[in-house]
Design a protein around this motif. Structure first.
Motif, PDB file in Angstrom:
ATOM      1  N   ILE A  24      70.633  20.354  82.759  1.00 33.30           N
ATOM      2  CA  ILE A  24      70.358  21.181  81.585  1.00 33.30           C
ATOM      3  C   ILE A  24      69.572  22.405  82.051  1.00 33.30           C
ATOM      4  CG2 ILE A  24      69.173  21.274  79.360  1.00 33.30           C
ATOM      5  CD1 ILE A  24      69.678  18.202  79.177  1.00 33.30           C
ATOM      6  N   PRO A  25      70.086  23.635  81.769  1.00 31.41           N
ATOM      7  CA  PRO A  25      69.453  24.836  82.322  1.00 31.41           C
ATOM      8  C   PRO A  25      68.235  25.351  81.558  1.00 31.41           C
ATOM      9  CG  PRO A  25      71.448  25.438  81.162  1.00 31.41           C
ATOM     10  CD  PRO A  25      71.360  23.934  81.135  1.00 31.41           C
ATOM     11  N   THR A  26      68.131  25.061  80.254  1.00 28.91           N
ATOM     12  CA  THR A  26      67.026  25.614  79.466  1.00 28.91           C
ATOM     13  C   THR A  26      66.547  24.597  78.446  1.00 28.91           C
ATOM     14  OG1 THR A  26      68.523  26.537  77.811  1.00 28.91           O
ATOM     15  CG2 THR A  26      67.926  27.993  79.641  1.00 28.91           C
ATOM     16  N   GLY A  27      65.423  24.911  77.830  1.00 27.20           N
ATOM     17  CA  GLY A  27      64.928  24.089  76.736  1.00 27.20           C
ATOM     18  C   GLY A  27      63.993  22.979  77.164  1.00 27.20           C
ATOM     19  N   LYS A  28      63.722  22.108  76.224  1.00 26.49           N
ATOM     20  CA  LYS A  28      62.753  21.034  76.425  1.00 26.49           C
ATOM     21  C   LYS A  28      63.155  20.097  77.565  1.00 26.49           C
ATOM     22  CE  LYS A  28      62.553  17.807  73.275  1.00 26.49           C
ATOM     23  NZ  LYS A  28      62.321  17.083  72.000  1.00 26.49           N
ATOM     24  N   ARG A  29      64.455  19.874  77.742  1.00 28.97           N
ATOM     25  CA  ARG A  29      64.931  18.952  78.782  1.00 28.97           C
ATOM     26  C   ARG A  29      65.438  19.680  80.025  1.00 28.97           C
ATOM     27  NH1 ARG A  29      68.849  14.872  77.453  1.00 28.97           N
ATOM     28  NH2 ARG A  29      67.984  13.957  79.322  1.00 28.97           N
ATOM     29  N   LYS A  30      64.971  20.913  80.233  1.00 32.59           N
ATOM     30  CA  LYS A  30      65.383  21.712  81.378  1.00 32.59           C
ATOM     31  C   LYS A  30      65.203  20.919  82.673  1.00 32.59           C
ATOM     32  CE  LYS A  30      64.399  25.998  83.791  1.00 32.59           C
ATOM     33  NZ  LYS A  30      63.618  27.237  83.796  1.00 32.59           N
ATOM     34  N   GLY A  31      66.248  20.953  83.506  1.00 30.88           N
ATOM     35  CA  GLY A  31      66.195  20.272  84.790  1.00 30.88           C
ATOM     36  C   GLY A  31      66.641  18.821  84.753  1.00 30.88           C
ATOM     37  N   GLN A  32      66.882  18.273  83.565  1.00 27.89           N
ATOM     38  CA  GLN A  32      67.325  16.886  83.441  1.00 27.89           C
ATOM     39  C   GLN A  32      68.836  16.838  83.235  1.00 27.89           C
ATOM     40  OE1 GLN A  32      65.133  14.886  80.376  1.00 27.89           O
ATOM     41  NE2 GLN A  32      63.160  15.637  81.090  1.00 27.89           N
ATOM     42  N   ASN A  33      69.373  15.643  83.339  1.00 30.52           N
ATOM     43  CA  ASN A  33      70.800  15.448  83.086  1.00 30.52           C
ATOM     44  C   ASN A  33      71.026  15.253  81.589  1.00 30.52           C
ATOM     45  OD1 ASN A  33      70.148  13.640  85.765  1.00 30.52           O
ATOM     46  ND2 ASN A  33      71.919  14.950  86.012  1.00 30.52           N
TER      47      ASN A  33
END
Length: 74
Positions: A24-33
């Motif tokens: 995930i590129p942006t937002g609260k879960r940025k960097g997660q799958n």
């Protein structure tokens, strides 16, 4: 991200195989799958837009009209 999923599904991979490679590129879960459920929801939404392009176009026009109305001084 959707284009990656569509391309890899066309090559025969399952959503479960594709999911770990997505980030995930942006937002609260940025960097997660993203979850597998999120991927399936995105695929379903994509299929709707492909099946009913006139409905999507109408919805976009209606939304733009509402935004314009809200921006107009009263």
């Amino acid at each position: 991200m959707l284009h990656t999923v569509l391309r890899r599904k066309a090559l025969g991979e399952s959503v479960e195989q594709i999911q770990p490679a997505l980030i995930i590129p942006t937002g609260k879960r940025k960097g997660q799958n993203p979850s597998v459920a999120s991927i399936y929801r995105a695929l379903a939404e994509h299929e709707k837009t492909q099946a009913y392009p006139e409905a999507v176009e109408t919805a976009h026009a209606d939304f733009a009209a509402l935004q314009q109305r809200d921006r107009s001084p009263a």
